[in-house]
Write an enzyme that holds these catalytic residues in place. Structure first.
Site, PDB file in Angstrom:
ATOM      1  N   GLU A  35      10.118  49.661 -27.211  1.00 38.72           N
ATOM      2  CA  GLU A  35      10.848  48.521 -27.797  1.00 38.72           C
ATOM      3  C   GLU A  35      11.334  47.591 -26.691  1.00 38.72           C
ATOM      4  O   GLU A  35      11.851  48.046 -25.679  1.00 38.72           O
ATOM      5  CB  GLU A  35      12.038  49.049 -28.605  1.00 38.72           C
ATOM      6  CG  GLU A  35      12.336  48.240 -29.837  1.00 38.72           C
ATOM      7  CD  GLU A  35      11.203  48.255 -30.847  1.00 38.72           C
ATOM      8  OE1 GLU A  35      10.482  47.240 -30.931  1.00 38.72           O
ATOM      9  OE2 GLU A  35      11.038  49.252 -31.555  1.00 38.72           O
ATOM     10  N   GLU A 161       5.484  30.842 -32.823  1.00 40.15           N
ATOM     11  CA  GLU A 161       6.833  31.402 -32.935  1.00 40.15           C
ATOM     12  C   GLU A 161       7.736  30.891 -31.808  1.00 40.15           C
ATOM     13  O   GLU A 161       8.903  30.595 -32.015  1.00 40.15           O
ATOM     14  CB  GLU A 161       6.773  32.928 -32.932  1.00 40.15           C
ATOM     15  CG  GLU A 161       8.037  33.565 -33.444  1.00 40.15           C
ATOM     16  CD  GLU A 161       7.806  34.853 -34.214  1.00 40.15           C
ATOM     17  OE1 GLU A 161       8.780  35.604 -34.336  1.00 40.15           O
ATOM     18  OE2 GLU A 161       6.687  35.101 -34.691  1.00 40.15           O
ATOM     19  N   ASP A 173       3.650  42.209 -31.867  1.00 39.30           N
ATOM     20  CA  ASP A 173       3.601  42.084 -33.325  1.00 39.30           C
ATOM     21  C   ASP A 173       2.292  41.460 -33.780  1.00 39.30           C
ATOM     22  O   ASP A 173       1.637  41.933 -34.710  1.00 39.30           O
ATOM     23  CB  ASP A 173       4.784  41.246 -33.829  1.00 39.30           C
ATOM     24  CG  ASP A 173       6.120  41.898 -33.545  1.00 39.30           C
ATOM     25  OD1 ASP A 173       6.137  43.081 -33.165  1.00 39.30           O
ATOM     26  OD2 ASP A 173       7.150  41.210 -33.694  1.00 39.30           O
TER      27      ASP A 173
END
Length: 382
Positions: A35, A161, A173
């Site tokens: 992460e 994005e 992602d």
């Protein structure tokens, strides 16, 4: 993929435009471990899932583009010749951003009609934004024969994005959503943008997601703040990204940064190591080690990177009370969303019942619990 949803979106499009559309499925993703390492050129371990976005598209001869979000009963219209961000925060900026980034590549697209809907739970950290971006770029590439590679498409989605939504996301992602392989997770090197697929066989265990159903407002600003900290420390070390740092390297600048920022950088270095160790544990079929690494990831996210919240910590702490759960951690950017749990299949029903009751009593709010299957990436539906 939700075939009922696909039929609903197809029918909504046909009712509105009286023609058969191109149908695209673009999945959301989970991340087993790794992460906040993706924007540090590190390693992540994601997989595409069977929940995602269904988009129906066709060319338009009306002189304008019309895009409808079926879930929100909301529509935007624009001309591809005059693309600009919407002033208020909106799902529309993901769509407009992709169109703009395609045009920056020197590709010409005409106006189009699109209807889309999804079954990714809102605020779950399963990246509905990447699924939407990928559905748009994949659909337009197909519709207008743009000749874009999948790598080019995910970079377009990422820059959309950055430039239209204002979130400086890494590539994980978009990659996982585009390149997913059924029944596999992907060990992705975010520097080379190359991945090694791992066949997933958790034997008597499965992955279960628990959605806190909260999204604390800090999330986007905190994400960008942490990215800036990582970039600043990389500059101090004279390296391209924290992927290149060791714990010993960080020690050399420890007295030059705040303890808070030092811990954030240390977390990234350690999490990068955990992601690679997790892939070895998967290859060895060592689920206990994998579980310990997953718990270690949450601890770092909670105490070092500081992107967890009370609801997420509660769910992980409860998981730790049971030997039938090998690992649990928060998943995604933080401050809400889901925990991912590696849980014994025969314990799922009991834990679901107990955790739902305990969570409701503690937070006066319901959590949502679901299992997911690993899916192929973005593709056209026949």
């Amino acid at each position: 993929m939700n075939t009922e949803l696909a039929e609903t979106i197809k029918n909504a499009f046909t009712d509105k435009y009286a023609e058969a559309p191109l149908l695209i499925f673009s999945p959301g993703r989970i991340n087993i471990i790794g992460e906040h390492t993706d924007y540090n050129d590190g390693f992540v371990f994601p997989a595409a899932v069977d929940k995602g976005i269904i988009a129906a598209l066709s060319k338009s001869s009306s002189g304008k583009s019309v895009v409808t979000a079926a879930d929100f009963n909301d529509t935007i219209s624009f001309s591809v010749d005059h693309i600009a961000p919407l002033e208020k925060e909106s799902w529309g900026n993901y769509v407009l951003g992709v169109v703009s980034e395609i045009q920056k590549k020197g590709k010409t697209i005409g106006d189009f009609n699109m209807v889309f809907g999804g079954d990714i739970p809102s605020g779950s950290g399963m990246s509905s934004s990447a699924a939407l971006e990928n559905s748009v770029v994949y659909g337009l590439n197909n519709l207008f024969d743009l000749g874009l590679s999948k790598i080019e498409m995910i970079l377009i989605s990422q820059m959309a994005e950055h430039n239209y939504v204002g979130v400086n996301c890494g590539i994980m992602d978009q990659y996982a959503s585009m390149f997913g392989i059924k029944d596999h997770a992907l060990l992705l090197d975010c520097r080379t943008v190359e991945a090694k697929p791992f066949k997933i066989d958790f034997e008597n265990y499965e992955l279960m997601l628990i959605n806190t159903n909260v999204k604390h407002s800090l999330s986007d600003s905190a994400y960008n703040d942490r990215r800036l900290v990582c970039e600043n420390i990389s500059k101090m070390l004279g390296i391209k990204a924290l992927r290149d740092a060791t714990e010993a390297d960080l020690k050399t600048i420890q007295d030059k940064v705040s303890d808070e920022d030092y811990q954030k950088a240390l977390f990234v270095v350690q999490e990068n190591n955990r992601a690679q160790a997790a892939s070895k544990a998967m290859e060895d079929g060592d689920l206990e080690t994998l579980g310990k690494l997953i718990y270690g990831s949450h601890e770092g996210l909670q105490f070092q990177y500081r992107v967890s919240c009370a609801e997420l910590d509660f769910l992980v702490d409860r998981a730790k009370e049971h030997t039938e759960i090998l690992g649990a951690r928060m998943m995604g950017g933080g401050f809400g969303g889901c925990t991912i749990n590696l849980i014994a299949k025969d314990f799922v029903s009991e834990f679901k019942h107990d955790i739902a009751k305990d969570y409701k009593e503690t937070f006066n709010k319901a959590c949502s619990i679901y299992s997911v299957s690993l899916s192929d990436g973005t593709h056209a539906i026949n």
